[in-house]
Design a protein around this motif. Structure first.
Motif, PDB file in Angstrom:
ATOM      1  N   VAL A  94      42.683  22.301  39.546  1.00  0.00           N
ATOM      2  CA  VAL A  94      43.419  22.479  38.686  1.00  0.00           C
ATOM      3  C   VAL A  94      44.622  20.987  39.064  1.00  0.00           C
ATOM      4  O   VAL A  94      45.811  21.631  40.397  1.00  0.00           O
ATOM      5  CB  VAL A  94      44.505  23.313  38.419  1.00  0.00           C
ATOM      6  N   SER A  95      44.596  19.527  38.623  1.00  0.00           N
ATOM      7  CA  SER A  95      45.271  18.765  39.497  1.00  0.00           C
ATOM      8  C   SER A  95      46.049  17.792  37.894  1.00  0.00           C
ATOM      9  O   SER A  95      46.078  19.429  36.549  1.00  0.00           O
ATOM     10  CB  SER A  95      43.966  17.742  39.887  1.00  0.00           C
ATOM     11  N   GLY A  96      46.205  17.127  37.991  1.00  0.00           N
ATOM     12  CA  GLY A  96      47.438  16.243  37.096  1.00  0.00           C
ATOM     13  C   GLY A  96      46.011  15.359  36.140  1.00  0.00           C
ATOM     14  O   GLY A  96      47.314  14.776  35.768  1.00  0.00           O
ATOM     15  N   ASN A 153      32.619  11.579  44.858  1.00  0.00           N
ATOM     16  CA  ASN A 153      33.959  12.270  43.770  1.00  0.00           C
ATOM     17  C   ASN A 153      35.310  13.032  43.783  1.00  0.00           C
ATOM     18  O   ASN A 153      35.007  14.194  44.787  1.00  0.00           O
ATOM     19  CB  ASN A 153      32.715  13.411  42.762  1.00  0.00           C
ATOM     20  N   HIS A 154      36.026  12.732  43.709  1.00  0.00           N
ATOM     21  CA  HIS A 154      37.183  12.954  44.078  1.00  0.00           C
ATOM     22  C   HIS A 154      37.017  14.988  44.213  1.00  0.00           C
ATOM     23  O   HIS A 154      38.029  14.993  44.156  1.00  0.00           O
ATOM     24  CB  HIS A 154      37.990  12.317  43.038  1.00  0.00           C
ATOM     25  N   LEU A 155      36.788  14.897  43.027  1.00  0.00           N
ATOM     26  CA  LEU A 155      36.917  16.157  42.110  1.00  0.00           C
ATOM     27  C   LEU A 155      36.015  16.862  43.215  1.00  0.00           C
ATOM     28  O   LEU A 155      36.330  18.549  43.402  1.00  0.00           O
ATOM     29  CB  LEU A 155      36.259  16.554  40.752  1.00  0.00           C
ATOM     30  N   THR A 193      46.992  18.971  47.439  1.00  0.00           N
ATOM     31  CA  THR A 193      46.988  17.306  46.466  1.00  0.00           C
ATOM     32  C   THR A 193      46.684  16.031  46.848  1.00  0.00           C
ATOM     33  O   THR A 193      46.369  17.293  48.580  1.00  0.00           O
ATOM     34  CB  THR A 193      48.938  17.103  46.792  1.00  0.00           C
ATOM     35  N   ASP A 194      46.282  15.273  46.494  1.00  0.00           N
ATOM     36  CA  ASP A 194      45.535  14.416  46.827  1.00  0.00           C
ATOM     37  C   ASP A 194      45.570  13.984  48.505  1.00  0.00           C
ATOM     38  O   ASP A 194      46.453  13.632  49.419  1.00  0.00           O
ATOM     39  CB  ASP A 194      45.489  12.977  45.952  1.00  0.00           C
ATOM     40  N   ASN A 195      44.836  14.242  49.611  1.00  0.00           N
ATOM     41  CA  ASN A 195      44.674  13.622  50.096  1.00  0.00           C
ATOM     42  C   ASN A 195      43.342  13.056  51.020  1.00  0.00           C
ATOM     43  O   ASN A 195      41.713  13.340  50.036  1.00  0.00           O
ATOM     44  CB  ASN A 195      44.919  15.148  51.446  1.00  0.00           C
ATOM     45  N   GLY A 255      35.978  16.436  46.267  1.00  0.00           N
ATOM     46  CA  GLY A 255      36.844  16.348  47.684  1.00  0.00           C
ATOM     47  C   GLY A 255      37.401  17.269  46.994  1.00  0.00           C
ATOM     48  O   GLY A 255      37.605  18.362  48.088  1.00  0.00           O
ATOM     49  N   HIS A 256      38.690  17.819  45.782  1.00  0.00           N
ATOM     50  CA  HIS A 256      38.885  19.084  45.550  1.00  0.00           C
ATOM     51  C   HIS A 256      38.200  19.891  46.246  1.00  0.00           C
ATOM     52  O   HIS A 256      38.958  20.687  46.526  1.00  0.00           O
ATOM     53  CB  HIS A 256      39.971  18.561  44.588  1.00  0.00           C
ATOM     54  N   LEU A 257      37.116  20.481  45.025  1.00  0.00           N
ATOM     55  CA  LEU A 257      36.335  21.856  45.407  1.00  0.00           C
ATOM     56  C   LEU A 257      35.852  21.802  46.651  1.00  0.00           C
ATOM     57  O   LEU A 257      36.174  23.332  46.785  1.00  0.00           O
ATOM     58  CB  LEU A 257      34.901  21.564  44.069  1.00  0.00           C
TER      59      LEU A 257
HETATM   60 ZN    ZN Z   1      43.413  14.373  43.066  1.00  0.00          ZN
END
Ligand code: ZN
Ligand code: KG4
Length: 336
Positions: free
Chosen positions: A138-140, A113-115, A299-301, A117-119
C-alpha cells in the motif's frame, strides 16, 4: 556479498548498502534524502523539480551510503537500481547514475521493480517470512494484494481500480488544506478525532480482491459541503477508519480464501499507526503471523531495492548498459 541499492523513483533520493555475508541480512547504510520541502508548497510532487533535485542529490547520497560502508565502491559485489514504476525523469537519474558506476567500477548491475522492493521489505526484518505469504503493498502509487510463492513468484490477487490508498490520503489532505504528504498528517490528526463522526462508505467490492478509494475521496468532499463545521480531526479519523477497514477486511478475506497464515505489509501507508494496530489485532485473532517493517522501511528507501536486487543477482540476472527506466512496470502475474 555486499550490494548497493539506488532508488529515485519518485521524490526521495535514496542509496543503501546491504551485507549478505552469512546470517541475517545487515543494513550497513540506508540514506534517504527527502524532497518534501520542495514539493510541499505545490501540494504534490512536481516531476520536473523532482528530477532536478535527484541530479543534485544522487552523488552526495550515494557517497554517504558508500562511506558508511567504509570500503566504498571496492567493497561492493553488485549494484541494484530501481527501474520502475515511477516518474520517468526521476528514474532516469538513478538508472543513468547506476550505469555509470557499473561501468567505472566493473560491477554487475541489475534493474529492480520498485514494487518488488516494497513487497520484499519484510525480509529486512530479523525474522523473515516463509513462503508462501500474502503481501499487501500500500503506497502512494499502488495498492495491491499478492500471493507470494517465492522470490520472483508474485501472483496479483487484486489491485486498486482507481486511486491508491496513499493517493487518497494525499488528495483528501490537500482538499482539507492540510498539506503534503497527507498520510502522516491525517494519521496524526485521526488519533485525536472521532472515527464515527462522519458516515463514509467502504468499498468492499464483494467477490473481488480489488480495491477502490476514489469514491471515498468524493464522499469526504460531499460530507464536508454538507457539514462544513465538523472538526478536521473527526474528518481525518472517519476517512482513515474507512481506508483501514477495507484494507484489513480484504486481507482477512484473502487469509480465509487461500488458507495462508502469513501476511506481510509494506509501502508508505503501512507506516500508518491505525492500519498497523488493526492488522496486529486481526493477526492475533486469526492466529496468523504478521510481518510489519518499521515505518522507515515502509516508505521509499533503497535498502529494499538492494535486497530485491541481491536475489536477482544471485540467480545470475544481469542488466546491460542499455538498461532503461520503465515508468509503467507491472509486477507479477494477474490471478486467474
Ligand atoms: Zn514506494
Ligand atoms: O511507498 P511510498 O513512500 O512511495 C510510493 O511508492 O508511493 O508511499 C508514499 C505514500 C504517500 O501517499 C503518503 O501519504 C503515504 O505513503 N503515507 C502514509 C503514512 N506515511 C506515508 N499514509 C498513511 N499514514 C501514514 N502514516
Amino acid at each position: 556479498m555486499k550490494v548497493l541499492g539506488i532508488d529515485t523513483s519518485c521524490d526521495d533520493t535514496s542509496a543503501a548498502v546491504l551485507d549478505f555475508g552469512g546470517g541475517p541480512v545487515r543494513i550497513v547504510t540506508n540514506v534517504v534524502s527527502s524532497q518534501t520541502e520542495i514539493h510541499q508548497k505545490y501540494g504534490g510532487v512536481v516531476p520536473e523539480l523532482a528530477s532536478r533535485r535527484h541530479v543534485e542529490m544522487i552523488w552526495p547520497v550515494v557517497s554517504e551510503a558508500l562511506e558508511g560502508g567504509s570500503e566504498g565502491l571496492s567493497g561492493l559485489d553488485g549494484i541494484a537500481v530501481c527501474q520502475g514504476p515511477g516518474l520517468i525523469g526521476s528514474l532516469l537519474v538513478g538508472c543513468s547514475f547506476a550505469k555509470a558506476l557499473t561501468y567505472a567500477a566493473g560491477l554487475p548491475l541489475v534493474g529492480v521493480n520498485h514494487l518488488e522492493g516494497h513487497l520484499l521489505s519484510p525480509f529486512l526484518l530479523e525474522r523473515e517470512p516463509e513462503f508462501p505469504f500474502l503481501a499487501l503493498v500500500v503506497s502512494g502509487g499502488h495498492t495491491s494484494l499478492y500471493k507470494v510463492a517465492g522470490y520472483g513468484q508474485y501472483e496479483e490477487l487484486g489491485r486498486t481500480r482507481d486511486d491508491a490508498a496513499g493517493e487518497a490520503y494525499d488528495k483528501v489532505s490537500k482538499f482539507l488544506g492540510l498539506g503534503y504528504p497527507g498520510g502522516p498528517e491525517l494519521d496524526r490528526r485521526a488519533r485525536e478525532g472521532d472515527p464515527a463522526r462522519v458516515e463514509l462508505p467502504r468499498a468492499y467490492l464483494p467477490g473481488s480482491f480489488d480495491f477502490s478509494f476514489s469514491g471515498l475521496k468524493t464522499a469526504v468532499r460531499l460530507a464536508r459541503e454538507r457539514e462544513p463545521g465538523v472538526p478536521l480531526n473527526d474528518v481525518a479519523a472517519s476517512f482513515q477508519a474507512s481506508v483501514v477497514d477495507v484494507l484489513t477486511r480484504k486481507t482477512e478475506w484473502a487469509i480465509r480464501t487461500f488458507h495462508i497464515r502469513r501476511v506481510a505489509l509494506s509501502g508508505g501507508v503501512a507506516a500508518n499507526s491505525s492500519l498497523r494496530a488493526r492488522m496486529k489485532e486481526m493477526a492475533r485473532e486469526r492466529e496468523v503471523e504478521l510481518f510489519l517493517p518499521p515505518p522507515g522501511l515502509c516508505t521509499d528507501n533503497a535498502a529494499m531495492i538492494a535486497l530485491a536486487g541481491y536475489h536477482r543477482l544471485r540467480k545470475g540476472e544481469r542488466a546491460g548498459l542499455d538498461l532503461n527506466p520503465r515508468p509503467y512496470l507491472p509486477l507479477g502475474v494477474p490471478a486467474e
